[in-house]
Scaffold this motif. Structure first.
Motif, PDB file in Angstrom:
ATOM      1  N   GLU A   1       3.189  31.588  80.747  1.00 25.53           N
ATOM      2  CA  GLU A   1       4.316  31.832  79.850  1.00 25.53           C
ATOM      3  C   GLU A   1       3.878  31.838  78.386  1.00 25.53           C
ATOM      4  OE1 GLU A   1       7.931  32.934  78.722  1.00 25.53           O
ATOM      5  OE2 GLU A   1       7.323  32.692  80.822  1.00 25.53           O
ATOM      6  N   GLU A   2       2.929  30.988  78.033  1.00 27.16           N
ATOM      7  CA  GLU A   2       2.453  30.941  76.647  1.00 27.16           C
ATOM      8  C   GLU A   2       1.896  32.291  76.216  1.00 27.16           C
ATOM      9  OE1 GLU A   2      -0.899  28.625  73.899  1.00 27.16           O
ATOM     10  OE2 GLU A   2      -0.502  27.963  75.961  1.00 27.16           O
ATOM     11  N   ASN A   3       1.132  32.921  77.090  1.00 27.59           N
ATOM     12  CA  ASN A   3       0.565  34.221  76.754  1.00 27.59           C
ATOM     13  C   ASN A   3       1.630  35.316  76.736  1.00 27.59           C
ATOM     14  OD1 ASN A   3      -1.925  33.055  76.527  1.00 27.59           O
ATOM     15  ND2 ASN A   3      -2.760  33.908  78.411  1.00 27.59           N
ATOM     16  N   ILE A   4       2.633  35.199  77.599  1.00 28.07           N
ATOM     17  CA  ILE A   4       3.745  36.150  77.560  1.00 28.07           C
ATOM     18  C   ILE A   4       4.431  36.091  76.206  1.00 28.07           C
ATOM     19  CG2 ILE A   4       6.083  36.589  78.442  1.00 28.07           C
ATOM     20  CD1 ILE A   4       4.042  37.741  80.274  1.00 28.07           C
ATOM     21  N   GLU A   5       4.637  34.901  75.691  1.00 23.41           N
ATOM     22  CA  GLU A   5       5.277  34.754  74.376  1.00 23.41           C
ATOM     23  C   GLU A   5       4.424  35.370  73.272  1.00 23.41           C
ATOM     24  OE1 GLU A   5       8.369  33.753  73.765  1.00 23.41           O
ATOM     25  OE2 GLU A   5       8.513  33.710  75.959  1.00 23.41           O
ATOM     26  N   SER A   6       3.106  35.243  73.380  1.00 30.39           N
ATOM     27  CA  SER A   6       2.212  35.856  72.391  1.00 30.39           C
ATOM     28  C   SER A   6       2.320  37.374  72.429  1.00 30.39           C
ATOM     29  CB  SER A   6       0.760  35.431  72.648  1.00 30.39           C
ATOM     30  OG  SER A   6       0.600  34.041  72.462  1.00 30.39           O
ATOM     31  N   LEU A   7       2.421  37.932  73.631  1.00 27.71           N
ATOM     32  CA  LEU A   7       2.576  39.376  73.764  1.00 27.71           C
ATOM     33  C   LEU A   7       3.896  39.838  73.137  1.00 27.71           C
ATOM     34  CD1 LEU A   7       1.362  39.966  77.453  1.00 27.71           C
ATOM     35  CD2 LEU A   7       0.042  40.227  75.349  1.00 27.71           C
ATOM     36  N   LYS A   8       4.946  39.086  73.367  1.00 29.17           N
ATOM     37  CA  LYS A   8       6.250  39.443  72.800  1.00 29.17           C
ATOM     38  C   LYS A   8       6.219  39.399  71.275  1.00 29.17           C
ATOM     39  CE  LYS A   8       9.126  37.926  76.703  1.00 29.17           C
ATOM     40  NZ  LYS A   8      10.137  36.929  77.154  1.00 29.17           N
ATOM     41  N   GLU A   9       5.532  38.395  70.725  1.00 29.00           N
ATOM     42  CA  GLU A   9       5.429  38.279  69.264  1.00 29.00           C
ATOM     43  C   GLU A   9       4.690  39.471  68.664  1.00 29.00           C
ATOM     44  OE1 GLU A   9       3.638  34.529  68.411  1.00 29.00           O
ATOM     45  OE2 GLU A   9       5.306  33.372  69.257  1.00 29.00           O
ATOM     46  N   ALA A  10       3.761  40.049  69.433  1.00 34.10           N
ATOM     47  CA  ALA A  10       3.027  41.232  68.974  1.00 34.10           C
ATOM     48  C   ALA A  10       3.792  42.527  69.274  1.00 34.10           C
ATOM     49  CB  ALA A  10       1.651  41.275  69.624  1.00 34.10           C
ATOM     50  N   GLU A  11       5.016  42.396  69.746  1.00 35.69           N
ATOM     51  CA  GLU A  11       5.886  43.530  70.075  1.00 35.69           C
ATOM     52  C   GLU A  11       5.278  44.413  71.165  1.00 35.69           C
ATOM     53  OE1 GLU A  11       6.864  45.473  66.392  1.00 35.69           O
ATOM     54  OE2 GLU A  11       8.232  43.879  65.798  1.00 35.69           O
ATOM     55  N   ILE A  12       4.710  43.757  72.143  1.00 35.98           N
ATOM     56  CA  ILE A  12       4.196  44.419  73.335  1.00 35.98           C
ATOM     57  C   ILE A  12       5.265  44.317  74.421  1.00 35.98           C
ATOM     58  CG2 ILE A  12       2.453  44.285  75.162  1.00 35.98           C
ATOM     59  CD1 ILE A  12       0.530  43.165  72.987  1.00 35.98           C
ATOM     60  N   GLU A  13       5.549  45.443  75.077  1.00 39.88           N
ATOM     61  CA  GLU A  13       6.589  45.467  76.093  1.00 39.88           C
ATOM     62  C   GLU A  13       6.066  44.832  77.382  1.00 39.88           C
ATOM     63  OE1 GLU A  13       9.572  48.747  78.129  1.00 39.88           O
ATOM     64  OE2 GLU A  13       8.809  49.010  76.088  1.00 39.88           O
ATOM     65  N   ILE A  14       6.796  43.858  77.896  1.00 40.07           N
ATOM     66  CA  ILE A  14       6.346  43.146  79.080  1.00 40.07           C
ATOM     67  C   ILE A  14       6.608  43.994  80.327  1.00 40.07           C
ATOM     68  CG2 ILE A  14       6.540  41.041  80.446  1.00 40.07           C
ATOM     69  CD1 ILE A  14       5.375  40.708  77.595  1.00 40.07           C
ATOM     70  N   ARG A  15       5.568  44.186  81.114  1.00 42.03           N
ATOM     71  CA  ARG A  15       5.675  44.954  82.355  1.00 42.03           C
ATOM     72  C   ARG A  15       6.002  43.988  83.484  1.00 42.03           C
ATOM     73  NH1 ARG A  15       1.760  47.110  86.364  1.00 42.03           N
ATOM     74  NH2 ARG A  15       2.593  49.080  87.114  1.00 42.03           N
ATOM     75  N   SER A  16       7.044  44.310  84.250  1.00 39.37           N
ATOM     76  CA  SER A  16       7.452  43.361  85.286  1.00 39.37           C
ATOM     77  C   SER A  16       7.933  44.067  86.539  1.00 39.37           C
ATOM     78  CB  SER A  16       8.569  42.448  84.757  1.00 39.37           C
ATOM     79  OG  SER A  16       9.711  43.205  84.406  1.00 39.37           O
ATOM     80  N   ASN A  17       7.540  43.528  87.684  1.00 45.13           N
ATOM     81  CA  ASN A  17       8.110  43.873  88.988  1.00 45.13           C
ATOM     82  C   ASN A  17       8.054  45.372  89.310  1.00 45.13           C
ATOM     83  OD1 ASN A  17       9.266  43.010  91.411  1.00 45.13           O
ATOM     84  ND2 ASN A  17      11.320  43.567  90.735  1.00 45.13           N
ATOM     85  N   ASP A  18       6.996  46.059  88.883  1.00 49.78           N
ATOM     86  CA  ASP A  18       6.890  47.484  89.226  1.00 49.78           C
ATOM     87  C   ASP A  18       5.477  47.867  89.640  1.00 49.78           C
ATOM     88  OD1 ASP A  18       5.679  47.309  86.763  1.00 49.78           O
ATOM     89  OD2 ASP A  18       6.540  49.157  85.977  1.00 49.78           O
ATOM     90  N   GLY A  19       4.811  46.959  90.318  1.00 48.20           N
ATOM     91  CA  GLY A  19       3.479  47.277  90.807  1.00 48.20           C
ATOM     92  C   GLY A  19       2.458  46.226  90.409  1.00 48.20           C
ATOM     93  N   GLY A  20       1.198  46.519  90.694  1.00 50.89           N
ATOM     94  CA  GLY A  20       0.132  45.574  90.406  1.00 50.89           C
ATOM     95  C   GLY A  20      -0.836  46.116  89.381  1.00 50.89           C
ATOM     96  N   ILE A  21      -1.905  45.376  89.162  1.00 52.92           N
ATOM     97  CA  ILE A  21      -2.976  45.784  88.264  1.00 52.92           C
ATOM     98  C   ILE A  21      -4.239  45.868  89.122  1.00 52.92           C
ATOM     99  CG2 ILE A  21      -4.302  45.246  86.186  1.00 52.92           C
ATOM    100  CD1 ILE A  21      -1.915  43.583  85.237  1.00 52.92           C
TER     101      ILE A  21
END
Length: 257
Positions: A145-165
Motif C-alpha cells: 500500500e505504501e508504494n501504491i500511495e507513492s504512485l498516486k502522488e506521482a499521478e500514475i494511474e493504478i492498474r487493477s483487476n484486469d490481468g497480470g504482469i
C-alpha cells in the motif's frame, strides 16, 4: 558452465541501491527508457549475465559484427537530491521459457541482493492495440500500500483487476516481495506495434519523480531511431521461436513486458 553465469566486470560498493529492471518487451518501452537513462546519467556497466535460457541465436549488426544474447547490470552512485544508488538491468532478451524466466530472475535477484537492494522498480509497456496517443498514460501496480500511495502522488494511474504482469517485470516483483523487498511496476501505454519513444518518455518522467532525480529526455527519439531496426529484428526472431515452441500463434497483445 552453469545454466546462468554472472560475470563481474567491476567490484563496487553501493548503499542500499534501488534495483530497476527494463528488459525488452512490448514497444520496448522499458528498455528504451532505461538505455536512455544509462546514457544521460553516465551509468557504469559492472556485470554481464549469460544463460542457456536465452533464445538459441546471436544477433548480426549492420556492420556484420555478431552480438551475443545478453543481460547487463549498470550502477549509479549518489544521484539526485537524495544521493541514491541505482542498479539497472538491461539487455537484448529475456528468458525463452517459463523455467528460464524463473531461473534468470531468481539468479539475478539473488546477485543484486548482495549489494543490499532496498526497492525494485520494473519498467514495461501496456499494449492497447490502438493508435498511439500524443500523451500516453502511465499505469502502475505495486507490492504494498505504501508504494501504491507513492504512485498516486506521482499521478500514475493504478492498474487493477484486469490481468497480470508477464515476464521479468512481474517475476522480479513477486520474487522480491517473498523476500521482503517491495517494489512497483510502471507501464507505459503503447500500441505495441513499434518501438515507442513517447511511452518511454512518459514512464521515464514518472520514474524521475519517484526517484527524485532529473533526466533530460530530449534525445530519446534519437535513441529510439538508432535502436529500432535492431530491436524489431531481435523481437521477431524470439517471437518466431516462441510460436514454434507453443505450436500456435499468439494474437493477444494485452500483456506487459
Amino acid at each position: 558452465m552453469n545454466p546462468t553465469e554472472i560475470n563481474i566486470l567491476e567490484e563496487v560498493e553501493l548503499d542500499n541501491p534501488i534495483f530497476i529492471e527494463a528488459l525488452p518487451g512490448i514497444g520496448h518501452v522499458g528498455k528504451l527508457a532505461a538505455d536512455h537513462m544509462i546514457d544521460e546519467l553516465g551509468a557504469t556497466k559492472f556485470a554481464e549475465i549469460y544463460s542457456y535460457y536465452y533464445p538459441p541465436q546471436v544477433f548480426i549488426g549492420e556492420d556484420g559484427i555478431i552480438k551475443n544474447m545478453i543481460n547487463e547490470l549498470y550502477y549509479l552512485k549518489d544521484i539526485g537530491e537524495d544521493n541514491i544508488d541505482l542498479i539497472i538491468l538491461v539487455g537484448n532478451t529475456q528468458g525463452l521459457s517459463p523455467e528460464g524466466q524463473f531461473e534468470l530472475c531468481s539468479e539475478t535477484l539473488e546477485f543484486v541482493k548482495g549489494y543490499g537492494v532496498s526497492k525494485i522498480f520494473t519498467l514495461g509497456g501496456m499494449a492497447t492495440g490502438q493508435q498511439a496517443s500524443e500523451n500516453p498514460k502511465v499505469y502502475g501496480a505495486a507490492t504494498c500500500e505504501e508504494n501504491i500511495e507513492s504512485l498516486k502522488e506521482a499521478e500514475i494511474e493504478i492498474r487493477s483487476n484486469d490481468g497480470g504482469i508477464v515476464g521479468a517485470s512481474g517475476l522480479f516483483l513477486g520474487l522480491g516481495m517473498r523476500q521482503g523487498i517491495h517494489g512497483s511496476c510502471l507501464m507505459g501505454e503503447t500500441p505495441g506495434f513499434f518501438i515507442d519513444a513517447e511511452a518511454a518518455r512518459a514512464i521515464l518522467e514518472k520514474l524521475a519523480i519517484l526517484l527524485n532525480i532529473e533526466v533530460n529526455t530530449d534525445k530519446l527519439e534519437e535513441r529510439a531511431e538508432e535502436t529500432r531496426e535492431m530491436l524489431i529484428k531481435a523481437q521477431q526472431m524470439e517471437q518466431d521461436i516462441l510460436n514454434k515452441a507453443a505450436g500456435n500463434d499468439r494474437d493477444d497483445l494485452r500483456y506487459i513486458g
